[in-house]
Design a protein around this motif. Structure first.
Motif, short mmCIF file in Angstrom:
data_model
loop_
_atom_site.label_atom_id
_atom_site.label_comp_id
_atom_site.label_asym_id
_atom_site.label_seq_id
_atom_site.Cartn_x
_atom_site.Cartn_y
_atom_site.Cartn_z
N ALA A 168 -28.93 -6.89 -19.94
CA ALA A 168 -29.13 -8.26 -20.45
C ALA A 168 -28.05 -9.20 -19.93
O ALA A 168 -28.35 -10.32 -19.51
N VAL A 169 -26.82 -8.73 -19.94
CA VAL A 169 -25.71 -9.56 -19.47
C VAL A 169 -25.87 -9.88 -17.99
O VAL A 169 -25.69 -11.02 -17.55
N ALA A 170 -26.24 -8.89 -17.20
CA ALA A 170 -26.42 -9.10 -15.77
C ALA A 170 -27.56 -10.07 -15.47
O ALA A 170 -27.50 -10.86 -14.52
N ALA A 171 -28.60 -10.03 -16.31
CA ALA A 171 -29.79 -10.85 -16.08
C ALA A 171 -29.63 -12.27 -16.61
O ALA A 171 -30.41 -13.16 -16.24
N LEU A 172 -28.68 -12.48 -17.48
CA LEU A 172 -28.60 -13.73 -18.23
C LEU A 172 -28.54 -15.00 -17.38
O LEU A 172 -29.28 -15.96 -17.67
N PRO A 173 -27.69 -15.09 -16.36
CA PRO A 173 -27.63 -16.35 -15.60
C PRO A 173 -28.98 -16.80 -15.04
O PRO A 173 -29.37 -17.97 -15.19
N LYS A 174 -29.72 -15.89 -14.43
CA LYS A 174 -31.02 -16.25 -13.88
C LYS A 174 -32.06 -16.46 -14.98
O LYS A 174 -32.93 -17.32 -14.88
N ALA A 175 -31.97 -15.67 -16.04
CA ALA A 175 -32.96 -15.76 -17.12
C ALA A 175 -32.89 -17.11 -17.83
O ALA A 175 -33.92 -17.72 -18.13
N LEU A 176 -31.68 -17.59 -18.11
CA LEU A 176 -31.54 -18.87 -18.81
C LEU A 176 -31.96 -20.04 -17.92
O LEU A 176 -32.60 -20.98 -18.38
N TYR A 177 -31.61 -19.95 -16.65
CA TYR A 177 -32.04 -21.01 -15.73
C TYR A 177 -33.57 -21.02 -15.64
O TYR A 177 -34.20 -22.08 -15.66
N SER A 178 -34.16 -19.84 -15.57
CA SER A 178 -35.62 -19.73 -15.53
C SER A 178 -36.25 -20.31 -16.79
O SER A 178 -37.29 -20.97 -16.73
N ALA A 179 -35.62 -20.07 -17.95
CA ALA A 179 -36.16 -20.58 -19.22
C ALA A 179 -36.19 -22.10 -19.23
O ALA A 179 -37.15 -22.72 -19.72
N VAL A 180 -35.13 -22.72 -18.70
CA VAL A 180 -35.10 -24.17 -18.63
C VAL A 180 -36.18 -24.68 -17.69
O VAL A 180 -36.92 -25.62 -18.01
N GLU A 181 -36.31 -24.06 -16.52
CA GLU A 181 -37.36 -24.47 -15.58
C GLU A 181 -38.75 -24.34 -16.20
O GLU A 181 -39.59 -25.24 -16.08
N GLN A 182 -38.97 -23.22 -16.88
CA GLN A 182 -40.28 -22.96 -17.47
C GLN A 182 -40.60 -23.95 -18.59
O GLN A 182 -41.77 -24.25 -18.84
N SER A 183 -39.57 -24.48 -19.24
CA SER A 183 -39.77 -25.37 -20.40
C SER A 183 -39.70 -26.85 -20.04
O SER A 183 -39.82 -27.70 -20.91
N GLU A 184 -39.52 -27.16 -18.77
CA GLU A 184 -39.24 -28.53 -18.36
C GLU A 184 -40.28 -29.53 -18.84
O GLU A 184 -39.94 -30.57 -19.42
N GLN A 185 -41.55 -29.26 -18.64
CA GLN A 185 -42.58 -30.21 -19.08
C GLN A 185 -42.65 -30.30 -20.59
O GLN A 185 -42.84 -31.38 -21.15
N ARG A 186 -42.47 -29.18 -21.26
CA ARG A 186 -42.48 -29.16 -22.73
C ARG A 186 -41.38 -30.05 -23.28
O ARG A 186 -41.59 -30.84 -24.20
N LEU A 187 -40.18 -29.95 -22.73
CA LEU A 187 -39.06 -30.74 -23.20
C LEU A 187 -39.26 -32.22 -22.89
O LEU A 187 -38.92 -33.09 -23.72
N ALA A 188 -39.83 -32.51 -21.74
CA ALA A 188 -40.12 -33.90 -21.38
C ALA A 188 -41.10 -34.51 -22.38
O ALA A 188 -40.94 -35.66 -22.81
N ASP A 189 -42.10 -33.74 -22.77
CA ASP A 189 -43.11 -34.23 -23.72
C ASP A 189 -42.48 -34.50 -25.09
O ASP A 189 -42.83 -35.48 -25.77
N ILE A 190 -41.57 -33.64 -25.53
CA ILE A 190 -40.92 -33.83 -26.83
C ILE A 190 -40.08 -35.10 -26.82
O ILE A 190 -40.15 -35.92 -27.76
N ASP A 286 -40.30 -16.15 -20.37
CA ASP A 286 -40.28 -14.87 -19.67
C ASP A 286 -38.94 -14.14 -19.76
O ASP A 286 -38.90 -12.92 -19.95
N LEU A 287 -37.82 -14.83 -19.58
CA LEU A 287 -36.48 -14.24 -19.57
C LEU A 287 -36.43 -13.00 -18.68
O LEU A 287 -36.14 -11.89 -19.15
N PRO A 288 -36.70 -13.16 -17.39
CA PRO A 288 -36.76 -11.99 -16.50
C PRO A 288 -35.48 -11.18 -16.50
O PRO A 288 -34.38 -11.72 -16.41
#
Length: 333
Positions: A168-190, A286-288
């Motif tokens: 989990a620690v090793a994956a965290l940097p890419k996973a969090l960046y991916s979460a922001v990318e994946q949520s971009e339109q949702r956050l814009a709508d809010i 996803d949190l890859p």
């Protein structure tokens, strides 16, 4: 009427690097905690003010749930006004400050050291806070403090999934960046939906309550000058929900930790009585690379990243710079 806007900032290109910088200090964190444990670790205190104490919720939650070592949270000036009786030799006091200059937190470090406690912090190198503690680290506060919590579990022989944690620690940097990318339109709508809301409720439970309180206070009140209040999703039903109606702006952070049923209860109510509510659910992301078993621990860090990005969308659609202040850093207080 012409609405002022600002260009939307790009997703923080340094987000992954900031996380990795924190992860790179994991061995040093483990060493400090292990040395104290050998001498006798009695308890852990997470101390901070504003965003810094907000960032300690995930770590505190993990230790409360899994550790035989008592863990506490104390606001910086509360510590200066009254020192807990249990704080002293054998205590680990963990502080944080984004600037390293928050005067009450710097004083709290000195207060804690006067008790004989071991005092560590995440703070800018050379800052007053870094100079006031036994050991200073750099990085993101919430991840740093979560790594401290895991180090406590390891030192006490209570870390049950070391391999999963490493993954989990090793994956965290890419996973969090991916979460922001994946949520971009949702956050814009809010941000678009709530930019003109006269009042905004923000809900969260467990370790995600931090960004109910924090998003309302730090981002909406402090950085956007908008009326808002953050509530624990359970406490919401002890009064605040009486003010909700068909036009209410309510944002619910929904994590994957043990308190998720509290958030789902709030969502059920909002679906019936607050049709303009918004839900951000970490479970949909996803949190890859993050093992399923560690997603509950990681979800409040995901919400932190999403809250920061949502604030930038507010900044853009409202034309109100996040750095604008009336009083903070400008007057004596």
């Amino acid at each position: 009427m012409t609405v002022s806007t600002l260009p939307l900032k790009p997703i923080d290109a340094d987000l992954s690097q900031k996380l990795q910088d924190t992860i790179d200090q994991r061995a040093a964190i483990v060493e400090v905690v292990a040395e104290l444990a050998e001498r006798g670790l009695k308890n852990v205190y997470f101390v901070g003010a504003g965003g810094s104490i907000i960032c300690s919720y995930p770590a505190h939650y993990v230790l409360q749930a899994r550790s035989s070592v008592p863990a506490f949270q104390v606001q910086s000036d509360e510590l200066n006004c009254q020192v807990p009786r249990l704080m002293g030799e054998g205590s680990l006091v963990v502080l944080a400050s984004y600037t390293g200059k928050t005067k009450e937190t710097v004083q709290a470090a000195k207060t804690a050291k006067s008790t004989g406690a071991t005092v560590i912090a995440v703070a800018k190198e050379g800052s007053p806070l870094a100079e006031a503690v036994d050991v200073a680290f750099k990085g993101k506060s919430d991840l740093f403090e979560l790594l401290v919590a895991y180090a406590v579990l390891e030192a006490s022989g209570e870390l049950t999934d070391a391999a999963g944690l490493d993954a989990a620690v090793a994956a965290l940097p890419k996973a969090l960046y991916s979460a922001v990318e994946q949520s971009e339109q949702r956050l814009a709508d809010i941000a678009e939906a709530y930019k003109d809301a006269p009042f905004t409720y923000v809900l969260g439970s467990g370790p995600s309550y931090n960004w109910a309180y924090g998003f309302a206070m730090c981002f909406l009140q402090e950085m956007q000058w908008k009326q808002a209040a953050g509530f624990n999703s359970g406490e919401f039903f002890q009064g605040a929900f009486e003010l909700v109606d068909q036009d209410s702006a309510v944002l619910l952070w929904l994590g994957e930790d043990a308190s998720r049923p509290m958030g789902e209860r709030a969502r059920s109510f909002l679906e019936t009585y607050a049709p303009k509510h918004q839900v951000v659910d970490v479970k949909t992301l996803d949190l890859p690379g993050v093992p399923e078993s560690l997603r509950p621990d990681i979800s409040p860090l995901v919400i932190d990243a999403l809250a920061n990005r949502l604030s930038q969308h507010y900044e853009s659609v409202r034309g109100h710079d996040l750095e604008t202040r009336r009083y903070m850093f400008k007057v004596e207080y």
